[in-house]
Scaffold this active site. Structure first.
Site, PDB file in Angstrom:
ATOM      1  N   LEU A 348       0.831  -1.203   0.000  1.00 34.74           N
ATOM      2  CA  LEU A 348       0.000   0.000   0.000  1.00 34.74           C
ATOM      3  C   LEU A 348       0.863   1.249   0.000  1.00 34.74           C
ATOM      4  CD1 LEU A 348      -2.656  -1.019   2.653  1.00 34.74           C
ATOM      5  CD2 LEU A 348      -3.035  -0.770   0.211  1.00 34.74           C
ATOM      6  N   PHE A 353       8.455   4.584   8.804  1.00 32.92           N
ATOM      7  CA  PHE A 353       8.738   3.502   9.724  1.00 32.92           C
ATOM      8  C   PHE A 353       8.723   2.123   9.090  1.00 32.92           C
ATOM      9  CE2 PHE A 353       7.148   6.831  12.586  1.00 32.92           C
ATOM     10  CZ  PHE A 353       8.314   7.010  13.299  1.00 32.92           C
ATOM     11  N   VAL A 356       3.838  -0.904   4.296  1.00 32.24           N
ATOM     12  CA  VAL A 356       2.491  -1.306   4.698  1.00 32.24           C
ATOM     13  C   VAL A 356       1.867  -2.131   3.585  1.00 32.24           C
ATOM     14  CG1 VAL A 356       0.261  -0.511   5.525  1.00 32.24           C
ATOM     15  CG2 VAL A 356       2.279   0.876   5.916  1.00 32.24           C
ATOM     16  N   LYS A 371       1.695  -3.405   8.882  1.00 28.07           N
ATOM     17  CA  LYS A 371       2.892  -2.570   8.792  1.00 28.07           C
ATOM     18  C   LYS A 371       4.083  -3.368   9.289  1.00 28.07           C
ATOM     19  CE  LYS A 371       4.299   2.001   9.196  1.00 28.07           C
ATOM     20  NZ  LYS A 371       3.738   3.299   9.035  1.00 28.07           N
ATOM     21  N   ASP A 467       3.717  11.962  15.721  1.00 33.16           N
ATOM     22  CA  ASP A 467       4.015  12.010  14.282  1.00 33.16           C
ATOM     23  C   ASP A 467       2.760  12.350  13.482  1.00 33.16           C
ATOM     24  OD1 ASP A 467       5.709  11.976  12.145  1.00 33.16           O
ATOM     25  OD2 ASP A 467       5.856   9.806  11.985  1.00 33.16           O
TER      26      ASP A 467
END
Ligand SMILES: *[C@@H]1O[C@H](CO)[C@@H](O)[C@H](O)[C@H]1NC(C)=O
Ligand SMILES: *[C@@H]1O[C@H](CO)[C@@H](O)[C@H](O)[C@H]1NC(C)=O
Ligand SMILES: *[C@@H]1O[C@H](CO)[C@@H](O)[C@H](O)[C@H]1NC(C)=O
Ligand SMILES: *[C@@H]1O[C@H](CO)[C@@H](O)[C@H](O)[C@H]1NC(C)=O
Ligand SMILES: *[C@@H]1O[C@H](CO)[C@@H](O)[C@H](O)[C@H]1NC(C)=O
Ligand SMILES: *[C@@H]1O[C@H](CO)[C@@H](O)[C@H](O)[C@H]1NC(C)=O
Ligand SMILES: *[C@@H]1O[C@H](CO)[C@@H](O)[C@H](O)[C@H]1NC(C)=O
Length: 669
Positions: A348, A353, A356, A371, A467
C-alpha cells in the site's frame, strides 16, 4: 458548379471537424463503449474488456472504432499522443501464463491474418519485421520467445513493425529511485502509460500498480521518430493472444489523447475483476498427483525440506511475558498468507517507519493493513508491546483501530484496520489524481482534531501521538479522517545505545523545543497539528524543497499572506471557488497559531476543537504579537545540525542525539 464546390468544401470541413474533434476519449470501464471487437474479444456485462477468454491458441482484438489523425498534413510529422490503460492477466496457473497484451497503433482496424501465441495477434511469420506493416505497439509479454530475442518471461517492449522489440525492459516501476519488480501475471491490475513526444521524438512507457500515482521515471524510453512508421490516419486498440495455458486478458479502463495528456483514469470507477478462483490451487494439485505416483520418495524428501524451510519461513518470536496478550497477537503465518507473502502487489505504501501491505485474514476475511517495522533492538520491546496492546484498547472514530501485533527477529508487524481510501497526502500534493473539496477537507480536519483531543485529554492515559502529518491520516470509506501510526515513533526512542535516544518525528512537523530538548509533549503534537492544518488547506508540504538547497517553509509563506491581510490567497488553487471563506481563514489562522514557537502560546486540543466547531471565536492574531520570528519552524536554527538527515521525500524520520524522551503514555494527569 459553384454550388457543388461549396458543398464539397462544406463536406470537407465537416470531415476535418469530425476527425480533429475525435482525438480524445476515456473509458473508465467499457460498459457503454462501442468498440470494434474480433477474435474472442468480448465486453463483459460489468464493463470489462475481455480480450481473451480462457481458450488456448486464440487471439482477440479491440479497437476504437474511428480512425485517428496522427500526422500533420502540411509537414508530415507525427503529433504527440498519450494513452493510459489498466490491465490484468489471469491464468489457470499462478506461475505460468500466455501470451500477452499489446497496445497497438495500426493502419487497419483489427489485424487480419495475424497469428496467436507468440505472435500476440499482431503479425504472422511472413509479415513480421516488414516495414510495410506501419504498426507501432507496446507489448506486455509474459513468455520468453527466443525467436524474437525476448529478454525474459515478464517484460515490456516497444515494437515497431516487428515482434523483436526495438527496446524492452523487465516489468517494474521506479518508486522514486528504487526499482520495484512487477509480476505481469499476478492477476492484479496494473496501469500503463504510453507517451510520444512529437517534438523530442521520444516514446516513454511507464508501469505502476493500480494504487500508485504515475512514477516520474519511465520504465522504458526510446528516441525514435514515428513519422516514417505511422500513416496519416490510424486505428488504436489492443491485441492479445493465448498459447497453451488458459489465460484471460482484461483491460479495465482506457484513456487516449492526441496532442496532449490523456485524461487520468478514475480508478474507483473501474469495473471489478472476477474473484481469483480456487481453481488455480486445484490445478496445481492435479499436476502434483501424477508426480506422487512417479516418485513418492522424492516427494517425501521434498516435503521434509519444505517443512523445515516453512518452519523457518514462518518462525516468530514469542516470549513468556506475551502470554497475556493472546488476543492481540497474530500468527506470522496468517499475516503471510493474508498479504500473499507480502507481495509487491499488496504494497500500500512505504513511509518513514516501514512498509504497509494490504491483507485479507484467512478465516475471518477481515481486510487489514499490515505494517512491517524493522527493529533490531530488543531493548524496550516489552514496554513497547505493553503500550501497543494498551493502544489497541483506544477506540474513537477518528483513530485507525490497531488490531494487534506479531514479532519476528528484527521485525515487528502491526495489524491495523484497512482504510480503503488510503492516506490523505495522496489527495493533496504530488499532482493528486483526485482532490478533495473544502467541505471534505474541513470534515477531515475536524475529525483529526477530535481524535487528537481524545488522545490528549479524554482517554484514561495521556497519549502523545508524536508524528501527526497528512500521510499518517487515513481516510475511511466515508472519507472521515482517521489518525494512524500512533506511538510508533516511540519505538525509535529506544536506541541500540542506551546513552543516546532519538528525537523522532518528521521534519517540518517537529516543534523547535522538541528538537532542542527531545521531549515530546501535547504542545509539540499541537505544533505538528498546525503544520497539518496548513498543508491540508494550502495543498502543500510543510517544507517544499525547491532546489537542492532551497526550501519554502509553508508557515512562513502563509504568514506573509497574513501580514498583507490576504491570508485567503494561501489556499490550495485546487479548491476553486467552492469554499467557505470564514472557514478557510479560520483554519489558516489557527494553523499559524499552533505553529507558534513558544509552546505556551499554542492552544490546547480542547480549545482547537471549540474553535473549529465555531463555539468560541479565534483570538485576534495581531494581538498576539506574532512575528515571523516567533512563528517559524525551528529548522532555520537546526538545519546545519542535520545536513543529510532527510531525503527528498519528507516522510523519513530523522534522529538527533538528545536527552531522554518521555514515555508515550505518561500516565495520570
Ligand atoms: C470463449 O468465447 C467463445 C466465443 O465467444 C465461446 O464459444 C467459448 O465458450 C468461451 N470460452 C470460455 C471458456 O468462456
Ligand atoms: C502543421 O504544420 C504546419 C507547418 O509546420 C503548422 O503551421 C501547422 O500549425 C501544423 N498544424 C497542426 C494542426 O499542428
Ligand atoms: C512540423 O510542424 C510542427 C508544428 O506543428 C513542428 O513542431 C515540426 O518541427 C514541423 N516539422 C518539420 C519537419 O517541419
Ligand atoms: C500507409 O502508408 C503507406 C506509405 O505511405 C502506404 O503504402 C500504405 O498503403 C498505407 N496503409 C494504409 C492501410 O493506408
Ligand atoms: C500475413 O499477413 C499479411 C498481412 O495481413 C497477409 O498479406 C499474408 O497473407 C499473411 N501471411 C500468411 C502466411 O498468412
Ligand atoms: C514486405 O511486404 C511487402 C508487401 O506485402 C512485400 O512486397 C515485400 O516483399 C515484403 N518484404 C520482405 C523483406 O519480406
Ligand atoms: C527483480 O527480478 C529480477 C529478475 O527476475 C531479479 O534478479 C531481481 O533480484 C528482482 N529484484 C527485486 C528487488 O526483487
Amino acid at each position: 458548379m459553384k454550388m457543388y464546390l461549396k458543398l464539397v468544401a462544406v463536406l470537407f470541413l465537416l470531415i476535418t471537424v469530425v476527425t480533429s474533434e475525435d482525438i480524445s476519449f476515456i473509458y473508465n470501464g467499457f460498459k457503454s463503449a462501442q468498440l470494434y471487437l474480433d477474435g474472442i474479444a468480448e465486453l463483459t456485462s460489468n464493463g470489462l474488456l475481455k480480450l481473451t477468454n480462457d481458450t488456448k491458441q486464440q487471439k482477440g482484438h479491440a479497437f476504437y472504432q474511428n480512425p485517428i489523425v496522427f500526422k500533420n498534413n502540411t509537414n508530415g510529422t507525427v503529433f504527440s499522443f498519450s494513452t493510459s490503460f489498466v490491465f490484468a492477466i489471469r491464468s489457470e496457473y499462478p506461475t505460468l501464463s500466455g501470451h500477452g497484451i499489446v497496445f497497438v497503433v495500426s493502419p487497419t482496424i483489427g489485424l487480419p491474418n495475424s497469428l496467436p501465441s507468440q505472435y500476440l495477434g499482431l503479425f504472422n511469420e511472413t509479415n513480421n519485421g516488414n516495414s510495410s506493416n506501419h504498426v507501432f505497439g507496446v507489448e506486455i509479454d509474459t513468455i520468453l520467445s527466443s525467436e524474437f530475442y525476448d529478454i525474459n518471461d515478464n517484460h515490456v517492449g516497444i515494437d515497431i513493425n516487428d515482434l523483436k522489440s526495438e527496446k524492452s525492459a523487465p516489468a517494474g516501476y521506479y518508486d522514486i529511485a528504487d526499482f520495484k519488480n512487477l509480476s505481469l501475471i499476478s492477476g492484479n491490475p496494473i496501469q500503463v502509460w504510453v507517451e510520444y513526444d512529437g517534438i523530442k521524438k521520444q516514446i516513454d512507457v511507464t508501469l505502476a500498480p493500480i494504487n500508485f500515482n504515475k512514477p516520474e521515471k519511465p520504465l522504458l524510453s526510446l528516441t525514435k521518430d514515428l513519422s516514417p512508421i505511422l500513416n496519416n490516419s490510424m486505428y488504436v486498440g489492443f491485441s492479445s493472444s493465448t498459447g497453451s495455458v488458459l489465460t484471460s486478458h482484461y483491460v479495465l479502463g482506457w484513456s487516449f489523447k492526441v496532442n496532449g495528456k490523456s485524461q487520468e483514469l478514475v480508478i474507483s470507477e473501474l469495473p471489478n475483476l472476477p474473484r481469483l478462483s480456487d481453481k488455480q490451487v486445484s490445478k496445481v494439485i492435479t499436476i502434483g498427483l501424477p508426480l506422487i505416483s512417479i516418485s513418492f520418495v522424492l516427494l517425501v524428501t521434498l516435503a521434509i525440506v519444505h517443512f523445515i524451510k516453512r518452519k523457518k519461513k514462518f518462525s516468530e518470536l514469542l516470549e513468556d511475558w506475551e502470554q497475556d496478550y493472546g488476543p492481540h497477537r497474530f500468527k506470522y503465518k496468517d499475516l503471510y498468507f493474508a498479504t500473499k507473502g507480502f507481495g509487491e502487489n499488496e504494497l500500500l505504501g512505504s513511509g518513514g517507519f516501514g512498509r504497509v501491505y494490504k491483507g485479507v485474514m484467512p478465516i475471518s476475511k477481515i481486510e487489514v493493513a499490515v505494517k512491517r517495522v524493522s527493529h533490531e533492538s530488543r531493548q524496550g520491546m516489552k514496554e513497547f508491546v505493553a503500550e501497543i496492546v494498551s493502544i489497541g484498547r483506544l477506540c474513537h472514530r477518528n483513530l485507525v483501530p490497531l488490531l494487534g501485533y506479531c514479532r519476528r527477529r528484527g521485525e515487528l508487524l502491526l495489524v491495523y484496520d484497512y482504510m480503503p481510501n488510503g492516506s490523505l497526502d495522496k489527495y493533496l500534493y504530488n499532482k493528486p489524481r483526485v482532490t478533495l473539496n473544502w467541505s471534505q477537507r474541513f470534515k477531515i480536519i475536524k475529525g483529526v482534531a477530535s481524535g487528537l483531543f481524545y488522545l490528549h485529554e479524554e482517554w484514561e492515559q495521556v497519549v502523545i501521538h508524536r508524528d501527526i502529518k497528512a500521510s499518517n491520516v487515513l481516510l475511511d470509506s466515508e472519507l472521515n479522517g482517521r489518525l494512524g501510526d500512533f506511538g510508533l515513533a516511540r519505538l525509535y526512542d529506544h536506541g541500540n545505545d542506551p546513552q543516546t535516544t532519538h528525537v523522532v518525528g518528521t521534519l517540518g512537523y517537529l516543534a523547535p523545543e522538541h528538537t532542542r530538548t527531545g521531549k515530546a509533549t501535547k504542545s509539540s503534537d499541537v505544533f505538528a497539528f498546525g503544520a497539518f492544518l496548513l498543508e491540508v488547506t494550502c495543498g502543500r508540504r510543510p517544507i517544499e524543497l525547491v532546489r537542492e538547497s532551497e526550501s519554502v517553509i509553508l508557515v512562513d509563506w502563509v504568514f506573509d499572506f497574513w501580514k498583507k491581510g490576504k491570508i485567503i490567497e494561501a489556499k490550495d488553487q485546487n479548491l476553486g471557488n467552492d469554499y467557505i471563506l470564514e472557514e478557510v481563514e479560520l483554519v489558516l489562522e489557527l494553523g499559524l497559531l499552533c505553529s507558534h514557537s513558544e509552546p505556551l502560546a499554542r492552544p490546547r486540543m480542547r480549545q482547537i476543537v471549540q474553535y473549529l466547531e465555531k463555539e468560541v471565536s479565534l483570538p485576534d492574531l495581531s494581538l498576539l504579537t506574532l512575528s515571523s520570528n516567533g512563528l517559524t519552524f525551528g529548522h532555520h536554527e537546526n538545519f546545519q545540525d542535520f545536513p543529510m538527515s532527510y531525503p527528498s521525500s519528507m516522510d523519513t524520520p530523522f534522529s538527533h542525539n538528545s536527552s531522554v524522551c518521555e514515555s508515550l503514555l505518561s500516565g495520570g494527569r
